[in-house]
Motif scaffolding. Sequence first.
Motif, PDB file in Angstrom:
ATOM      1  N   ILE A 175      -3.205  12.058  -2.672  1.00 49.25           N
ATOM      2  CA  ILE A 175      -4.010  13.284  -2.777  1.00 49.25           C
ATOM      3  C   ILE A 175      -5.338  13.112  -2.046  1.00 49.25           C
ATOM      4  O   ILE A 175      -5.787  13.999  -1.320  1.00 49.25           O
ATOM      5  CB  ILE A 175      -4.207  13.706  -4.244  1.00 49.25           C
ATOM      6  CG1 ILE A 175      -2.830  13.960  -4.876  1.00 49.25           C
ATOM      7  CG2 ILE A 175      -5.046  14.974  -4.335  1.00 49.25           C
ATOM      8  CD1 ILE A 175      -2.850  14.498  -6.271  1.00 49.25           C
ATOM      9  N   LYS A 176      -5.947  11.943  -2.199  1.00 45.60           N
ATOM     10  CA  LYS A 176      -7.220  11.714  -1.496  1.00 45.60           C
ATOM     11  C   LYS A 176      -7.001  11.760   0.020  1.00 45.60           C
ATOM     12  O   LYS A 176      -7.833  12.301   0.749  1.00 45.60           O
ATOM     13  CB  LYS A 176      -7.805  10.356  -1.893  1.00 45.60           C
ATOM     14  CG  LYS A 176      -8.551  10.400  -3.219  1.00 45.60           C
ATOM     15  CD  LYS A 176      -9.160   9.058  -3.554  1.00 45.60           C
ATOM     16  CE  LYS A 176      -9.923   9.133  -4.859  1.00 45.60           C
ATOM     17  NZ  LYS A 176     -10.390   7.816  -5.320  1.00 45.60           N
ATOM     18  N   THR A 177      -5.891  11.194   0.477  1.00 47.68           N
ATOM     19  CA  THR A 177      -5.591  11.229   1.914  1.00 47.68           C
ATOM     20  C   THR A 177      -5.435  12.681   2.364  1.00 47.68           C
ATOM     21  O   THR A 177      -5.955  13.075   3.410  1.00 47.68           O
ATOM     22  CB  THR A 177      -4.289  10.436   2.200  1.00 47.68           C
ATOM     23  OG1 THR A 177      -4.466   9.116   1.718  1.00 47.68           O
ATOM     24  CG2 THR A 177      -3.979  10.391   3.686  1.00 47.68           C
ATOM     25  N   GLY A 178      -4.747  13.475   1.562  1.00 49.21           N
ATOM     26  CA  GLY A 178      -4.580  14.903   1.885  1.00 49.21           C
ATOM     27  C   GLY A 178      -5.920  15.609   1.942  1.00 49.21           C
ATOM     28  O   GLY A 178      -6.173  16.409   2.849  1.00 49.21           O
ATOM     29  N   ILE A 203     -16.789   8.123  -2.034  1.00 49.00           N
ATOM     30  CA  ILE A 203     -16.801   7.705  -0.630  1.00 49.00           C
ATOM     31  C   ILE A 203     -15.784   8.471   0.219  1.00 49.00           C
ATOM     32  O   ILE A 203     -15.993   8.703   1.403  1.00 49.00           O
ATOM     33  CB  ILE A 203     -16.533   6.180  -0.541  1.00 49.00           C
ATOM     34  CG1 ILE A 203     -17.665   5.434  -1.251  1.00 49.00           C
ATOM     35  CG2 ILE A 203     -16.451   5.694   0.893  1.00 49.00           C
ATOM     36  CD1 ILE A 203     -17.406   3.976  -1.459  1.00 49.00           C
ATOM     37  N   PHE A 204     -14.675   8.905  -0.419  1.00 49.86           N
ATOM     38  CA  PHE A 204     -13.649   9.567   0.390  1.00 49.86           C
ATOM     39  C   PHE A 204     -14.141  10.860   1.035  1.00 49.86           C
ATOM     40  O   PHE A 204     -13.593  11.314   2.043  1.00 49.86           O
ATOM     41  CB  PHE A 204     -12.367   9.809  -0.428  1.00 49.86           C
ATOM     42  CG  PHE A 204     -12.491  10.819  -1.528  1.00 49.86           C
ATOM     43  CD1 PHE A 204     -12.910  10.436  -2.789  1.00 49.86           C
ATOM     44  CD2 PHE A 204     -12.168  12.149  -1.317  1.00 49.86           C
ATOM     45  CE1 PHE A 204     -13.020  11.358  -3.816  1.00 49.86           C
ATOM     46  CE2 PHE A 204     -12.267  13.083  -2.330  1.00 49.86           C
ATOM     47  CZ  PHE A 204     -12.705  12.688  -3.585  1.00 49.86           C
ATOM     48  N   VAL A 205     -15.238  11.422   0.480  1.00 50.65           N
ATOM     49  CA  VAL A 205     -15.810  12.631   1.076  1.00 50.65           C
ATOM     50  C   VAL A 205     -16.310  12.339   2.502  1.00 50.65           C
ATOM     51  O   VAL A 205     -16.278  13.205   3.381  1.00 50.65           O
ATOM     52  CB  VAL A 205     -16.953  13.184   0.177  1.00 50.65           C
ATOM     53  CG1 VAL A 205     -17.688  14.316   0.854  1.00 50.65           C
ATOM     54  CG2 VAL A 205     -16.372  13.678  -1.143  1.00 50.65           C
ATOM     55  N   ALA A 219      -5.766   5.572   5.662  1.00 52.32           N
ATOM     56  CA  ALA A 219      -4.444   6.214   5.701  1.00 52.32           C
ATOM     57  C   ALA A 219      -4.508   7.512   6.500  1.00 52.32           C
ATOM     58  O   ALA A 219      -3.643   7.775   7.335  1.00 52.32           O
ATOM     59  CB  ALA A 219      -3.951   6.480   4.281  1.00 52.32           C
ATOM     60  N   SER A 220      -5.563   8.318   6.252  1.00 49.95           N
ATOM     61  CA  SER A 220      -5.644   9.582   6.986  1.00 49.95           C
ATOM     62  C   SER A 220      -5.918   9.333   8.470  1.00 49.95           C
ATOM     63  O   SER A 220      -5.360  10.022   9.327  1.00 49.95           O
ATOM     64  CB  SER A 220      -6.704  10.504   6.371  1.00 49.95           C
ATOM     65  OG  SER A 220      -7.881   9.796   6.164  1.00 49.95           O
ATOM     66  N   ALA A 221      -6.754   8.313   8.757  1.00 47.31           N
ATOM     67  CA  ALA A 221      -7.017   7.986  10.167  1.00 47.31           C
ATOM     68  C   ALA A 221      -5.719   7.542  10.847  1.00 47.31           C
ATOM     69  O   ALA A 221      -5.428   7.935  11.977  1.00 47.31           O
ATOM     70  CB  ALA A 221      -8.075   6.895  10.260  1.00 47.31           C
ATOM     71  N   LEU A 222      -4.933   6.767  10.123  1.00 51.36           N
ATOM     72  CA  LEU A 222      -3.661   6.276  10.674  1.00 51.36           C
ATOM     73  C   LEU A 222      -2.704   7.439  10.958  1.00 51.36           C
ATOM     74  O   LEU A 222      -2.073   7.497  12.021  1.00 51.36           O
ATOM     75  CB  LEU A 222      -3.024   5.287   9.683  1.00 51.36           C
ATOM     76  CG  LEU A 222      -1.749   4.615  10.153  1.00 51.36           C
ATOM     77  CD1 LEU A 222      -2.035   3.648  11.296  1.00 51.36           C
ATOM     78  CD2 LEU A 222      -1.082   3.857   9.005  1.00 51.36           C
ATOM     79  N   ILE A 223      -2.646   8.373  10.013  1.00 53.15           N
ATOM     80  CA  ILE A 223      -1.761   9.533  10.206  1.00 53.15           C
ATOM     81  C   ILE A 223      -2.189  10.322  11.445  1.00 53.15           C
ATOM     82  O   ILE A 223      -1.365  10.690  12.289  1.00 53.15           O
ATOM     83  CB  ILE A 223      -1.772  10.445   8.950  1.00 53.15           C
ATOM     84  CG1 ILE A 223      -1.074   9.733   7.795  1.00 53.15           C
ATOM     85  CG2 ILE A 223      -1.090  11.784   9.237  1.00 53.15           C
ATOM     86  CD1 ILE A 223      -1.199  10.437   6.457  1.00 53.15           C
ATOM     87  N   VAL A 224      -3.512  10.524  11.576  1.00 55.64           N
ATOM     88  CA  VAL A 224      -4.021  11.281  12.725  1.00 55.64           C
ATOM     89  C   VAL A 224      -3.659  10.561  14.026  1.00 55.64           C
ATOM     90  O   VAL A 224      -3.144  11.168  14.975  1.00 55.64           O
ATOM     91  CB  VAL A 224      -5.552  11.481  12.602  1.00 55.64           C
ATOM     92  CG1 VAL A 224      -6.133  12.024  13.898  1.00 55.64           C
ATOM     93  CG2 VAL A 224      -5.864  12.434  11.461  1.00 55.64           C
ATOM     94  N   VAL A 225      -3.893   9.248  14.054  1.00 54.99           N
ATOM     95  CA  VAL A 225      -3.607   8.482  15.278  1.00 54.99           C
ATOM     96  C   VAL A 225      -2.112   8.554  15.603  1.00 54.99           C
ATOM     97  O   VAL A 225      -1.734   8.797  16.756  1.00 54.99           O
ATOM     98  CB  VAL A 225      -4.072   7.007  15.105  1.00 54.99           C
ATOM     99  CG1 VAL A 225      -3.543   6.138  16.240  1.00 54.99           C
ATOM    100  CG2 VAL A 225      -5.589   6.951  15.052  1.00 54.99           C
ATOM    101  N   VAL A 226      -1.268   8.385  14.593  1.00 54.04           N
ATOM    102  CA  VAL A 226       0.179   8.406  14.832  1.00 54.04           C
ATOM    103  C   VAL A 226       0.612   9.779  15.378  1.00 54.04           C
ATOM    104  O   VAL A 226       1.351   9.860  16.365  1.00 54.04           O
ATOM    105  CB  VAL A 226       0.959   8.062  13.531  1.00 54.04           C
ATOM    106  CG1 VAL A 226       2.439   8.366  13.681  1.00 54.04           C
ATOM    107  CG2 VAL A 226       0.761   6.593  13.170  1.00 54.04           C
ATOM    108  N   VAL A 227       0.093  10.848  14.762  1.00 53.44           N
ATOM    109  CA  VAL A 227       0.468  12.195  15.217  1.00 53.44           C
ATOM    110  C   VAL A 227      -0.003  12.422  16.659  1.00 53.44           C
ATOM    111  O   VAL A 227       0.756  12.906  17.513  1.00 53.44           O
ATOM    112  CB  VAL A 227      -0.110  13.281  14.267  1.00 53.44           C
ATOM    113  CG1 VAL A 227       0.031  14.674  14.870  1.00 53.44           C
ATOM    114  CG2 VAL A 227       0.583  13.233  12.922  1.00 53.44           C
TER     115      VAL A 227
END
Lengths: 163, 369, 131
Positions: B90-93, B281-283, C24-32
């Motif tokens: 959820i945080k990643t989303g 921090i996730f912000v 994780a989000s940075a990784l997803i962005v890079v992969v996409v």
Amino acid sequence: MKSPMKSPMKSSATTPMKLLLALDDGPGARRAVDEAIRIAREKGATLDALFVIDATWDVFTGHDWLSGCNSRIGFLEYMQGLEEKAAAESARAFLERRGDVPGELLTAPGDVVDVIREHAARGYDLLVLSSPFTRGLEVMRDAVTRLTRDAPCDVLLVRAAPE
Amino acid sequence: MEDKGLFGKILAIVPGLAVMIGTLYVLRVYVEPWMKDAVVFGSKGWLVQVLSLNYILLSILTGMFYRNILFGGKIPAWAEEGFRTTRLFIKTGVIMLGSLYTFDKLLKVGGVAITLIVAFVFGTAIFVLWLGKRLGADRSVTATMAAACGVCGVSAAVATAPGVRAKPVDLALSIATILGFGIMTMFVSPFVGKMLSLSDYQFGAWVGTGILNSGQVLATCLAFNPNFAPGTAVAYGEIWNVVRVLCIPFVVFFITAWYWKGEADAEHVSLGSILASKFPIFVLGFIGMTALSSLHIIGAEGSETLHLMRDVMAWVFGIGLVGLGAYIDVREIKAAGGTPLRIGLIAGVSKYVIAMIIILAFIPKEGAF
Amino acid sequence: MSDKKKSLTVFKSDRHEDVAAIFASALIVVVVLVYMAFIVPSVGIKASQDGKLVEIFVTEGTDVKKGDKLYSLEVVKKKWVNNVMEEKVAVESFTAKANGKVLKISGKPGDALKKGKQTIVVLEHEKGTLP
């Protein structure tokens, strides 16, 4: 609930009867302790007391995904501190009343019902606990139903003293 | 606890995670399309259009079904580690949602969001402090509920509890109250929003302001409109959510200071130390993602690249929401009661209704972007 | 605290979880981005909203530049104006998001299209660009 009356009361010539008292910090705690001590004295039984440190606060707050930084871990440490304090107080109250009844004082972390059930299966003849049983987060659940549903030994429920 | 090593830990995650991913797959590929075509009460797609049963709510409901019925009230040991990745998903989303904005869009809505949230957060907190006194509640209960009702629900209660020496029973009841109210509003709000013909902007602003538990804001917005795109309910609701999350340390400071002011053995409370230990921090990741979007690094609006990115975002959220549902124990919510329930109901309903009135009176239907 | 490690799985604290989510989000962005820019040779462009295909401005084999018109769609535009939902039919043109070459035209004027369903144009984009 299984009746303690059906329990095969062992004679003092054979292995002494083993009682397990599940400690809690609710309104019926003192009566349950007194009742367990009374039975232990009467039967010449050993009485082990078990205090379960509730380790399910992380699951209880598992839906909270917004906590960041050290909020959650700080909270869990705080709850752990309170649980340990409750364990110490409960142990002191039990030891003060136990007198010369033989037995051990046990403390274990985990899901309250699971841990009690696991211990009760270790050759005990009777499990004594207060009803309602409000140890930790069991105040939000129904420990008595869960414990008596498939109890590994006989169970004696001691209701809280009427007000 | 035995140390399983990194490989062992990752392996332990697999079964639970597979359940979460598999569930979402079935819901998105089979169940939701079927529901869109199903004729109920003579109306095609009634389940989706009227009950808002899109994959978002279905994910949460299925998670709840697993926990409360299939698993008999407890996540089994084999699935436990996998389900614990819920928050990470959820945080990643949430961080990826930053790609829906550019800084100029954030600035357009930010002022309104900050004004509304600061007014409601501190207004509710002060109201609960007064209400707690009126109801003769314990000061630690009042403080916990003031934080929880004021800002972000369970997260705020968790952040405030150690500072105000909250008792376990009170905390458990407070959390159950807030969660119960959050779940209820999650299912009711999309229905009310559609009934009142709220626009995405108004709906996002309303639930972002009025829902007690911030954890349910995004899911509620997605239940109203499941699209991830600029100008949708989730795009507006997320701005409100981020502002709320940023408020947590300040609210914790305010409430903790109030609590210790009335105690004999007063403790020194410092905003600096609270910020250091509670700042989400996730912000920062969310802001970083908005920066990438503002610099047009992640593809143009309408591109297949952004389309794929948003599709991945929807999957990430959906997986997390199946797990979120599995952390909702209906028995625990039903056990809510006592003073926390009374305070929560009064404050929660007032906040929800007043927020709606303010939104209808002052927020136009036309979205800011 | 014996169960502290267990309580947060692979993460020692929420701070670690926050940082992991950022990674994780940075990784997803890079992969996409890498996938779309370097791995996918061509993309099928689909309607971004429901509508009727009015015109296709390109033919197979045409080289297109970013911003060139690809097709136009007759759509119902919904917009809140003065707190009233205004619906009007409009023809909107959609442009190429990257330089490339038209490989195939799959749609034809008059087709009723559903958002994200039927492919209109298949475009081979230049390596390193985001279609």
